[in-house]
Scaffold this active site. Structure first.
Site, PDB file in Angstrom:
ATOM      1  N   ASN A  16       0.745  -1.170   0.272  1.00  0.00           N
ATOM      2  CA  ASN A  16       0.110   0.287   0.000  1.00  0.00           C
ATOM      3  C   ASN A  16       0.919   1.263  -0.237  1.00  0.00           C
ATOM      4  O   ASN A  16       1.778   1.368   0.887  1.00  0.00           O
ATOM      5  CB  ASN A  16      -0.795   0.026   1.405  1.00  0.00           C
ATOM      6  CG  ASN A  16      -1.695  -1.245   1.325  1.00  0.00           C
ATOM      7  OD1 ASN A  16      -2.372  -2.078   0.334  1.00  0.00           O
ATOM      8  ND2 ASN A  16      -1.658  -1.242   2.759  1.00  0.00           N
ATOM      9  N   ASP A  18       1.114   4.806   2.218  1.00  0.00           N
ATOM     10  CA  ASP A  18       0.288   5.258   3.393  1.00  0.00           C
ATOM     11  C   ASP A  18       0.276   6.627   2.814  1.00  0.00           C
ATOM     12  O   ASP A  18       1.063   7.699   2.799  1.00  0.00           O
ATOM     13  CB  ASP A  18       1.218   5.051   4.307  1.00  0.00           C
ATOM     14  CG  ASP A  18       1.103   3.622   4.548  1.00  0.00           C
ATOM     15  OD1 ASP A  18      -0.104   2.406   3.758  1.00  0.00           O
ATOM     16  OD2 ASP A  18       2.188   2.508   5.755  1.00  0.00           O
ATOM     17  N   ALA A  47       4.760  -6.052   2.240  1.00  0.00           N
ATOM     18  CA  ALA A  47       5.563  -5.151   1.432  1.00  0.00           C
ATOM     19  C   ALA A  47       6.762  -5.004   2.921  1.00  0.00           C
ATOM     20  O   ALA A  47       7.785  -4.434   2.932  1.00  0.00           O
ATOM     21  CB  ALA A  47       4.919  -4.114   0.924  1.00  0.00           C
ATOM     22  N   ASN A  48       5.862  -4.287   3.818  1.00  0.00           N
ATOM     23  CA  ASN A  48       6.978  -4.139   4.644  1.00  0.00           C
ATOM     24  C   ASN A  48       7.982  -5.379   5.485  1.00  0.00           C
ATOM     25  O   ASN A  48       8.923  -5.263   5.986  1.00  0.00           O
ATOM     26  CB  ASN A  48       5.759  -3.589   6.376  1.00  0.00           C
ATOM     27  CG  ASN A  48       5.078  -2.506   6.014  1.00  0.00           C
ATOM     28  OD1 ASN A  48       5.392  -1.657   4.960  1.00  0.00           O
ATOM     29  ND2 ASN A  48       4.366  -1.946   6.543  1.00  0.00           N
ATOM     30  N   LEU A 215       3.021  -8.071  22.527  1.00  0.00           N
ATOM     31  CA  LEU A 215       2.126  -7.693  23.427  1.00  0.00           C
ATOM     32  C   LEU A 215       2.724  -5.974  23.824  1.00  0.00           C
ATOM     33  O   LEU A 215       3.003  -5.208  24.185  1.00  0.00           O
ATOM     34  CB  LEU A 215       2.703  -7.656  25.017  1.00  0.00           C
ATOM     35  CG  LEU A 215       2.310  -9.716  24.808  1.00  0.00           C
ATOM     36  CD1 LEU A 215       2.953 -10.383  26.233  1.00  0.00           C
ATOM     37  CD2 LEU A 215       0.624  -9.754  24.661  1.00  0.00           C
ATOM     38  N   GLY A 219       6.388  -6.333  25.748  1.00  0.00           N
ATOM     39  CA  GLY A 219       7.004  -7.276  24.384  1.00  0.00           C
ATOM     40  C   GLY A 219       6.880  -8.663  23.713  1.00  0.00           C
ATOM     41  O   GLY A 219       5.566  -8.078  23.481  1.00  0.00           O
ATOM     42  N   ASP A 246       4.735  -5.894  11.490  1.00  0.00           N
ATOM     43  CA  ASP A 246       5.421  -6.133  10.344  1.00  0.00           C
ATOM     44  C   ASP A 246       6.486  -6.492  10.632  1.00  0.00           C
ATOM     45  O   ASP A 246       7.657  -7.454  10.000  1.00  0.00           O
ATOM     46  CB  ASP A 246       5.468  -5.115   9.104  1.00  0.00           C
ATOM     47  CG  ASP A 246       3.346  -4.459   8.945  1.00  0.00           C
ATOM     48  OD1 ASP A 246       2.775  -5.690   9.890  1.00  0.00           O
ATOM     49  OD2 ASP A 246       2.915  -4.005   8.819  1.00  0.00           O
ATOM     50  N   GLY A 281       6.943   5.954   9.666  1.00  0.00           N
ATOM     51  CA  GLY A 281       6.494   6.043   8.334  1.00  0.00           C
ATOM     52  C   GLY A 281       7.162   4.068   8.139  1.00  0.00           C
ATOM     53  O   GLY A 281       7.701   3.487   9.920  1.00  0.00           O
TER      54      GLY A 281
HETATM   55  O1  RIB Z   1       1.088  -2.830   9.764  1.00  0.00           O
HETATM   56  C1  RIB Z   1       1.130  -0.964   8.874  1.00  0.00           C
HETATM   57  C2  RIB Z   1       0.695  -1.508   7.622  1.00  0.00           C
HETATM   58  O2  RIB Z   1      -0.916  -1.630   7.658  1.00  0.00           O
HETATM   59  C3  RIB Z   1       0.691   0.185   6.729  1.00  0.00           C
HETATM   60  O3  RIB Z   1       2.094   0.169   6.447  1.00  0.00           O
HETATM   61  C4  RIB Z   1      -0.755   0.064   6.481  1.00  0.00           C
HETATM   62  O4  RIB Z   1      -0.189  -0.215   4.760  1.00  0.00           O
HETATM   63  C5  RIB Z   1      -1.743  -1.680   6.679  1.00  0.00           C
HETATM   64  O5  RIB Z   1      -1.576  -2.099   5.234  1.00  0.00           O
END
Ligand code: RIB
Length: 310
Positions: A16, A18, A47-48, A215, A219, A246, A281
């Site tokens: 995505n 953002d 992607a993250n 959590l 942690g 992520d 970000g």
């Molecule tokens: O986990 C964060 C992500 O959730 C963001 O980058 C957004 O795009 C959504 O997918």
């Protein structure tokens, strides 16, 4: 630099752009909040996680995602290229690249709404051959039938299947039974297990050998084939928690791909996700591997975990 001795990680999932506004607090239903600065960042859980596995985790990483033919796709491609992620993009669907609208509060918390766009077009037949892939990392921002088909194909190919069951939604038991490692937060665990008041009991109710529950500042805990592991968080000055989960997932899978035991992989993932909170970000916040190593050496959280039987 990638650890070429590790089997590759294939992340299949969302990408995505953002759209992020910072504000004093996240609006309540019906409330309008006058925010401050606005920025766009490359994001999307898939992607993250791919950026995290490659940059913070240092393993060869591929991403399967669906993108539009639009400027947002170019932003994502550049970010993935910069992290060294090999992208396979499905584009023949006529849909725009997915977008997420994010409010980040002064307390570093966020609220996210996603318009899936192209992510909804990812189908079972788009999965590339899994040669050389040791771990497949999936999330729930793409159609669940597609996620299930990829998990089945990965299991048949002998790869380790890791599912980050986010965002929270019901997951068929048949899909859970294909998963080797499940990563969830408390809310996601409660949805899958009925409730999460007693964490170990909730984790035990799931038909997955290894369950990891994040959590936040407390942690994470994991149930590793009956043994309970606890990993405290690394204390950092947080500015934006977007993508921290992520980063945790990507770094965790990279560490497992490099052959680390789950307890050690949890510690690496915790360090990487803590660092991700210190910059704005999602993908832009993912730390370099050297930064993760430095935090691990500095040892702001215990270096060994107390294992106990749950
Ligand atoms: O986990 C964060 C992500 O959730 C963001 O980058 C957004 O795009 C959504 O997918």
């Amino acid at each position: 630099m990638n650890d070429a001795s590790a089997g590759a990680v294939l992340v299949a999932g969302s990408a995505n752009l953002d759209y992020v506004v910072r504000a004093g607090h996240i609006p309540a239903p019906g409330e309008t909040v006058l925010g401050r600065d606005f920025a766009t960042h490359p994001g999307g859980k898939g992607a993250n996680q791919a950026v995290a596995a490659a940059r913070a985790g240092g393993v060869p990483t591929r991403l399967l995602a669906a993108l539009g033919r639009d400027p947002a796709a170019a932003v994502l491609e550049a970010s993935l290229r910069g992290a060294g992620v090999a992208l396979t993009a499905h584009r023949d669907h006529g849909l725009p690249t997915g977008v997420a609208f994010i409010c980040v509060s002064d307390a570093a918390e966020n609220a996210i709404t996603v318009a899936p766009g192209a992510n909804a077009a990812l189908r079972p037949e788009h999965l590339p051959p899994l040669d050389g892939v040791g771990h497949v990392l999936l999330q729930l921002e793409t159609p669940i039938e597609t996620v299930a088909a990829y998990a089945r194909a990965a299991r048949e190919a002998g790869a380790c299947v890791v599912l980050n069951a986010a965002p929270a939604r019901d997951v068929p038991e048949a899909l859970l039974r294909l998963v080797d490692v499940l990563v969830v937060n408390e809310g996601e665990l409660a949805l899958l297990a009925g409730d999460a008041a007693d964490l170990p009991a909730a984790m035990r109710r799931l038909p997955v050998a290894r369950v990891v529950v994040t959590l936040g500042a407390a942690g994470c805990v994991a149930l590793d084939r009956g043994t309970l592991l606890r990993q405290p968080a690394f204390a950092v000055p947080a500015v934006d928690t977007t993508g921290a989960g992520d980063t945790f997932c990507g770094a965790l899978v990279a560490a497992l791909a490099r052959g680390l035991a789950l307890a050690d992989a949890l510690r690496e993932a915790s360090a990487a996700s803590a660092l991700a909170c210190t910059a704005p970000g999602a993908q832009t916040g993912v730390p370099e591997r050297a930064q993760v190593r430095a935090l691990l050496v500095a040892g702001a959280a215990p270096s060994s975990l107390a294992g106990s039987t749950a």
